[in-house]
Design an enzyme around this catalytic site. Structure first.
Site, mmCIF file in Angstrom:
data_model
loop_
_atom_site.group_PDB
_atom_site.id
_atom_site.type_symbol
_atom_site.label_atom_id
_atom_site.label_comp_id
_atom_site.label_asym_id
_atom_site.label_seq_id
_atom_site.Cartn_x
_atom_site.Cartn_y
_atom_site.Cartn_z
ATOM 1 N NE ARG A 51 -17.863 15.556 27.486
ATOM 2 C CZ ARG A 51 -18.758 15.766 26.312
ATOM 3 N NH1 ARG A 51 -18.603 15.762 25.248
ATOM 4 N NH2 ARG A 51 -20.056 15.584 26.435
ATOM 5 C CE1 TYR A 103 3.937 4.230 33.626
ATOM 6 C CE2 TYR A 103 2.147 4.120 32.213
ATOM 7 C CZ TYR A 103 2.656 4.076 33.402
ATOM 8 O OH TYR A 103 1.852 4.385 34.647
ATOM 9 C CG ASP A 175 5.431 8.628 26.952
ATOM 10 O OD1 ASP A 175 5.722 9.536 27.354
ATOM 11 O OD2 ASP A 175 4.652 7.343 27.238
ATOM 12 C CE LYS A 200 3.960 9.414 36.003
ATOM 13 N NZ LYS A 200 4.163 8.514 34.766
#
Ligand code: PLP
Length: 401
Positions: A51, A103, A175, A200
């Site tokens: 992690r 977004y 972004d 993406k």
């Protein structure tokens, strides 16, 4: 030759190549282990638990950091995880300036966190210079930007907003999902932090969810990595390995996405069934010059408005084969989305209209199929759209146009 001299393309292709000292594997091994031994009491190694750190994830983080010209990067499980981590940089009760047309997932998260008192948000129209200058007159911790926006592909002047934000003491997050570092480097334009949905273009094959936060300085990188580990938002080793494989071909993919998108935009611009085309690469795009100045290319997303509204959309979509009707973008395959009923369905009809998202709007994520095949399919789909000529009850069949 030092690493600093290498081109982005070379860095992406060579990321982690020949790193394996045990077997001489050319491609970096996939380290799935959740935990790592200490070499002795009080003697931790570089990694202790996946992690907080994982060797495979590190290779991807280093590659993304180099491509965005950052000081450090943190790889997260999804794009929304990256955005969650970046939002931790707004202190409780302090101000965040965010674009009203960001977004949808980002909008929902910021709105929900602000409602429960995490911070104050002011929704700003960053396309209006007076509006953002006025918003920056009151101190803010963070400014959130997206350029180009989804689905209308409007741009904001990243350099100008970064300069004014710095002067007012606010840091800027961009972004960069739509263009990727292959076509736009916000840190070079003055931003402090870049976030990505690597789901993406960066992964590019529609088979992994992922995200990343890249920071311009080491101190912010440490804060971001601390929150990502603390909140459990870091990405898995397997997803990192897959994304690294996608990243190696990012530059060539982006080049072809863009070439195909430009061909689609030109075709759509000439067709009578199309009321408007949104593509920053067209000279008719109102911000074409800003796109030339701040981007290295125009990307692979094209939006169009059909003159006939929703009935025309239905006729257009009917029987499309090379554009799959689906949300998301940036994969090798072409997709088409109807924002009003899909990505932006959660908005009220009035809010959608105010944002310029009409019922005739479609967003194309132009893939890597042959441009000739894609053009023929679009022509055929537009040919199915029956045009109503104003002032006449006559319907013109464009199937042979
Ligand atoms: C998809 C997307 C996100 C969210 O990313 P996920 O990987 O789906 O969590 C954030 N920003 C933009 C611009 C996106 O397109």
């Amino acid at each position: 030759m030092t690493d600093g001299d290498l081109d982005l393309t070379t860095r992406a292709v060579r990321a982690g190549i020949e790193d394996d000292r045990h077997y001489g594997a050319v491609v970096p091994p996939l380290h799935l282990s959740s935990t790592f031994t200490f070499s002795g009491l009080d003697r931790p190694r570089r990694h202790d638990y996946s992690r907080s750190g994982n060797p495979t994830r590190d290779v991807l983080a280093d590659a993304l950091c180099a491509m965005e010209a950052g000081a450090g990067a943190c790889v997260t499980a999804t794009g929304m995880a990256a955005i969650t981590v970046a939002l931790q940089l707004v202190e409780p009760g302090r101000r965040l300036l965010a674009p009203a047309d960001c977004y949808g997932g980002t909008w929902r998260l910021i709105d929900a966190l602000a409602r429960r008192g995490a911070f104050e948000v002011e929704w700003v129209d960053f396309h209006d210079e007076n509006a953002w200058k006025k918003a920056l007159a009151t101190p803010a911790d963070l400014v959130w930007l997206e350029s180009p926006t989804n689905p209308l592909l409007r741009l904001v002047d990243i350099r100008a907003i970064c300069e004014a934000s710095r002067a007012s003491g606010a840091r800027v997050v961009v972004d960069n999902t739509f263009l990727t570092p292959a076509l736009q480097q916000p840190l070079v334009l003055g931003a402090d932090i870049v976030v990505h949905s690597t789901t993406k273009y960066i992964n590019g094959h529609s088979d992994v969810l992922g995200g990343a936060v890249v920071c311009a300085d080491a101190e912010t990188t440490d804060r971001v990595a601390w929150w990502a580990n603390c909140m459990g938002l870091t990405g898995s080793a397997f997803d990192s390995w897959m994304t690294l494989r996608g990243l190696r071909t990012l530059e060539v993919r982006m080049r072809q996405h863009q070439e195909n998108a430009r061909a689609m935009a030109r075709l759509l611009e000439r067709h009578p069934a199309v009321a408007r085309v949104h593509y920053p690469g067209l000279e008719s795009h109102p911000q074409h010059r800003l796109a030339v100045r701040q981007q290295r290319g125009f990307g692979g997303i094209v939006s169009l408005e059909l003159a006939g509204g929703k009935p025309a959309v239905r006729q257009f979509l009917d029987g499309l084969q090379l554009f799959s009707l689906a949300e998301s973008l940036g994969g090798v395959e072409s997709l088409v989305a109807h924002p009003a009923t899909m990505t932006h369905a959660a908005m009220s009809a009035e809010a959608r209209l105010a944002a310029g998202i009409g019922d005739g709007l479609l967003r194309l994520s132009v893939g890597l199929e042959s441009a000739g095949d894609l053009c023929r399919e679009l022509e055929a789909a537009l040919g199915r759209v029956h045009l109503h000529v104003p002032g006449s009850p006559r319907v013109i069949d464009l199937s042979n146009a």
